[in-house]
Motif scaffolding. Structure first.
Motif, mmCIF file in Angstrom:
data_model
loop_
_atom_site.group_PDB
_atom_site.id
_atom_site.type_symbol
_atom_site.label_atom_id
_atom_site.label_comp_id
_atom_site.label_asym_id
_atom_site.label_seq_id
_atom_site.Cartn_x
_atom_site.Cartn_y
_atom_site.Cartn_z
ATOM 1 N N ARG A 1 0.792 -0.880 -0.024
ATOM 2 C CA ARG A 1 -0.065 0.113 0.053
ATOM 3 C C ARG A 1 0.616 1.949 0.182
ATOM 4 N NH1 ARG A 1 -4.854 0.793 3.895
ATOM 5 N NH2 ARG A 1 -6.239 2.711 3.097
ATOM 6 N N PHE A 2 2.076 1.185 0.873
ATOM 7 C CA PHE A 2 3.009 2.677 1.039
ATOM 8 C C PHE A 2 4.373 2.067 0.260
ATOM 9 C CE2 PHE A 2 0.293 2.514 4.790
ATOM 10 C CZ PHE A 2 -0.111 4.202 4.980
ATOM 11 N N GLU A 3 3.930 1.590 -1.548
ATOM 12 C CA GLU A 3 4.747 1.404 -2.003
ATOM 13 C C GLU A 3 6.636 0.958 -1.200
ATOM 14 O OE1 GLU A 3 4.878 4.376 -4.919
ATOM 15 O OE2 GLU A 3 2.009 3.657 -4.940
ATOM 16 N N LEU A 4 6.742 0.428 -0.322
ATOM 17 C CA LEU A 4 7.474 -0.307 0.577
ATOM 18 C C LEU A 4 8.161 -0.802 -0.321
ATOM 19 C CD1 LEU A 4 10.094 1.069 2.344
ATOM 20 C CD2 LEU A 4 7.953 -0.166 4.066
ATOM 21 N N ASP A 5 9.541 -1.022 0.276
ATOM 22 C CA ASP A 5 10.269 -2.271 -0.610
ATOM 23 C C ASP A 5 11.011 -3.171 0.462
ATOM 24 O OD1 ASP A 5 12.661 -3.760 -1.623
ATOM 25 O OD2 ASP A 5 13.824 -2.688 -3.143
ATOM 26 N N LEU A 6 10.748 -3.553 1.057
ATOM 27 C CA LEU A 6 11.381 -4.298 2.467
ATOM 28 C C LEU A 6 12.714 -5.287 2.426
ATOM 29 C CD1 LEU A 6 8.215 -5.964 3.712
ATOM 30 C CD2 LEU A 6 9.200 -3.691 4.692
ATOM 31 N N GLY A 7 13.329 -5.226 1.291
ATOM 32 C CA GLY A 7 14.235 -5.647 0.430
ATOM 33 C C GLY A 7 15.358 -4.610 1.004
ATOM 34 N N LYS A 8 14.921 -3.632 1.155
ATOM 35 C CA LYS A 8 16.213 -2.412 1.652
ATOM 36 C C LYS A 8 17.087 -2.489 2.680
ATOM 37 C CE LYS A 8 15.914 0.360 -2.333
ATOM 38 N NZ LYS A 8 15.985 1.275 -3.334
ATOM 39 N N ARG A 9 17.672 -2.312 3.170
ATOM 40 C CA ARG A 9 18.337 -2.273 4.260
ATOM 41 C C ARG A 9 18.434 -0.473 4.470
ATOM 42 N NH1 ARG A 9 22.247 -5.682 5.562
ATOM 43 N NH2 ARG A 9 22.550 -6.384 3.550
ATOM 44 N N PHE A 10 17.925 -0.322 6.143
ATOM 45 C CA PHE A 10 17.449 0.326 6.600
ATOM 46 C C PHE A 10 18.466 2.386 6.426
ATOM 47 C CE2 PHE A 10 16.845 3.527 10.044
ATOM 48 C CZ PHE A 10 15.120 3.948 9.930
ATOM 49 N N LYS A 11 19.476 1.755 6.315
ATOM 50 C CA LYS A 11 20.727 2.694 6.573
ATOM 51 C C LYS A 11 20.356 3.288 4.355
ATOM 52 C CE LYS A 11 24.603 -0.006 5.612
ATOM 53 N NZ LYS A 11 25.854 -0.442 5.631
ATOM 54 N N THR A 12 20.474 2.377 4.148
ATOM 55 C CA THR A 12 20.086 3.029 2.763
ATOM 56 C C THR A 12 18.660 3.935 2.191
ATOM 57 O OG1 THR A 12 18.993 0.678 1.934
ATOM 58 C CG2 THR A 12 21.139 1.281 1.795
ATOM 59 N N LEU A 13 17.599 4.003 2.608
ATOM 60 C CA LEU A 13 16.579 4.237 2.197
ATOM 61 C C LEU A 13 16.370 6.049 2.663
ATOM 62 C CD1 LEU A 13 14.091 1.970 4.764
ATOM 63 C CD2 LEU A 13 14.356 1.704 2.594
ATOM 64 N N SER A 14 15.399 6.731 2.250
ATOM 65 C CA SER A 14 15.305 7.705 2.532
ATOM 66 C C SER A 14 14.633 8.268 3.106
ATOM 67 C CB SER A 14 14.542 8.203 0.929
ATOM 68 O OG SER A 14 12.886 7.467 1.119
ATOM 69 N N HIS A 15 14.495 9.601 4.137
ATOM 70 C CA HIS A 15 13.453 9.965 4.901
ATOM 71 C C HIS A 15 12.201 9.621 5.091
ATOM 72 C CE1 HIS A 15 12.514 11.892 8.337
ATOM 73 N NE2 HIS A 15 11.307 12.811 7.931
ATOM 74 N N GLY A 16 11.424 9.869 4.278
ATOM 75 C CA GLY A 16 10.596 9.433 3.438
ATOM 76 C C GLY A 16 10.326 7.598 3.687
ATOM 77 N N ASN A 17 10.941 6.958 3.120
ATOM 78 C CA ASN A 17 10.728 5.127 3.233
ATOM 79 C C ASN A 17 11.130 4.446 4.785
ATOM 80 O OD1 ASN A 17 9.846 4.796 0.639
ATOM 81 N ND2 ASN A 17 12.137 5.160 0.141
ATOM 82 N N LYS A 18 11.836 5.460 5.447
ATOM 83 C CA LYS A 18 12.446 5.077 6.946
ATOM 84 C C LYS A 18 10.936 5.434 7.467
ATOM 85 C CE LYS A 18 17.440 5.687 6.734
ATOM 86 N NZ LYS A 18 18.005 7.000 6.969
ATOM 87 N N GLN A 19 10.129 6.593 6.915
ATOM 88 C CA GLN A 19 8.723 6.971 8.210
ATOM 89 C C GLN A 19 7.590 5.699 7.378
ATOM 90 O OE1 GLN A 19 8.539 8.638 10.586
ATOM 91 N NE2 GLN A 19 6.408 9.640 10.207
ATOM 92 N N LYS A 20 7.423 5.336 6.597
ATOM 93 C CA LYS A 20 6.846 4.348 6.403
ATOM 94 C C LYS A 20 6.956 2.912 7.185
ATOM 95 C CE LYS A 20 6.692 5.893 1.436
ATOM 96 N NZ LYS A 20 6.748 5.593 0.009
ATOM 97 N N LEU A 21 8.202 2.887 6.843
ATOM 98 C CA LEU A 21 8.704 1.759 7.597
ATOM 99 C C LEU A 21 8.337 1.670 9.313
ATOM 100 C CD1 LEU A 21 9.437 -1.345 7.501
ATOM 101 C CD2 LEU A 21 12.430 -0.237 8.407
ATOM 102 N N GLY A 22 7.952 2.910 9.742
ATOM 103 C CA GLY A 22 7.471 3.168 11.345
ATOM 104 C C GLY A 22 6.187 3.061 11.037
#
Ligand SMILES: Nc1ncnc2c1ncn2[C@@H]1O[C@H](COP(=O)(O)OP(=O)(O)OP(=O)(O)O)[C@@H](O)[C@H]1O
Length: 297
Positions: A119-140
């Motif tokens: 739903r939030f178009e989040l790739d769960l295969g990426k390492r946390f440190k490589t995520l953009s701010h917005g994608n970190k927020q989506k993981l949260g």
């Protein structure tokens, strides 16, 4: 049934600084409750107390009926919590981190995780440190919602989300409420809160300024109308209509009117006078919020 959140005389001092003063708050179940206030008002302090992360200096709080100090573990087990700055382990992928959190919570239905990530178009295969701010927020956001908690406490949840994702997130909040679950969210973004919250509380300098339904705030808010008449406008009569605060008329067929609350009487007076067009602008809630942010005590 207990309120989702109740605080009594809740106060927090950081050394001599009084960050929160005698907060009395009751959040019923099944609502979206907006917690607003300018920078440094004490929103995060409140949320960290409610999540059992810091202790109040005085006063008490219960979350889903559990005291946040004495039954901190019960509180945390039943809560979905999104901190203001969500931080994961840098080298874990999103999926690894969520599995770790899921195990701490005694397991979650992984199809819910997949559904939220998609739903939030989040790739769960990426390492946390490589995520953009917005994608970190989506993981949260995914970790806060994945166990379908009874209560969600979210600190600035839309921070970093683009407008499409913000809209998706507001839809998720509405669905959560439709399930009978409760959302407590802090925000600076008045339009987000206004769009989704049933009730808002406004905090300023650690003190609660007002708690009111968004509907009631809207009733108080000024609405701007432009009325166009084919005959000369009945300006004097319109001025006397209930709620009319100001009328601007340049001598032509159109009058601009500011009305507090209902526009019913104004329109009733206007109707017999060959009215040919009515333009109504949204009630200006922002003006009310800013007033509470700055002026009143
Ligand atoms: N750990 C701390 N030590 C000392 N002072 C603190 C601490 N945490 C917060 N404060 C102070 O307490 C007050 C309330 O801070 P808090 O973070 O709760 O506000 P906020 O409403 O969440 O603000 P913002 O919208 O900027 O995030 C501020 O004056 C802040 O500087």
């Amino acid at each position: 049934m207990d309120a989702a959140i109740r605080t009594e005389g809740l106060s927090k001092n950081y050394r001599s600084h009084r960050a929160l003063r005698e907060l009395n708050l009751e959040v019923p179940r099944g609502v979206v409750f907006g917690y607003l206030g300018p920078n440094g008002a004490g929103k995060t302090t409140t949320i960290r107390i409610l999540a059992g992360l810091i202790s109040p200096t005085t006063g008490s709080a219960t979350v889903l009926g559990n005291d946040v100090v004495d039954r901190c573990e019960d509180v945390q087990r039943h809560l979905g919590y999104l901190p203001g700055e969500f931080v994961g382990y840098p080298d874990l992928t999103g999926a690894q981190y969520l599995r770790y959190l899921a195990n701490l919570r005694g397991g979650v239905d992984w199809s819910e995780v997949d559904r939220l990530a998609k739903r939030f178009e989040l790739d769960l295969g990426k390492r946390f440190k490589t995520l953009s701010h917005g994608n970190k927020q989506k993981l949260g956001i995914v970790q806060a919602f994945m166990h379908r908690p009874e209560l969600l406490i979210l600190d600035e949840p839309t921070s970093g989300l683009d407008p499409i994702m913000q809209r998706e997130f507001l839809a998720l909040l509405r669905e959560t409420r439709a399930d009978g679950r409760t959302v407590f969210l802090s925000s600076h973004i008045l339009s987000d809160v206004e769009a989704v919250a049933d009730t808002v509380a406004i905090l300023r300098s650690g003190e609660l300024v007002i708690t009111q339904s968004v509907e009631a705030l809207r009733q108080q808010a000024l609405r701007r109308l432009e009325l166009t008449f084919s005959d000369p406008p009945p300006v004097d009569q319109l001025k006397r209509a209930a709620g009319v605060q100001e009328i601007n008329w340049d001598g032509g067929g159109t009058v601009q009117v500011e009305v507090a609350g209902s526009t019913a009487e104004l329109l009733r007076i206007a109707a017999p006078h060959q009215i040919i067009n009515v333009v109504s602008h949204e009630a200006d809630l922002e003006a009310i919020f800013l007033d509470y942010y700055t002026a009143r005590s």
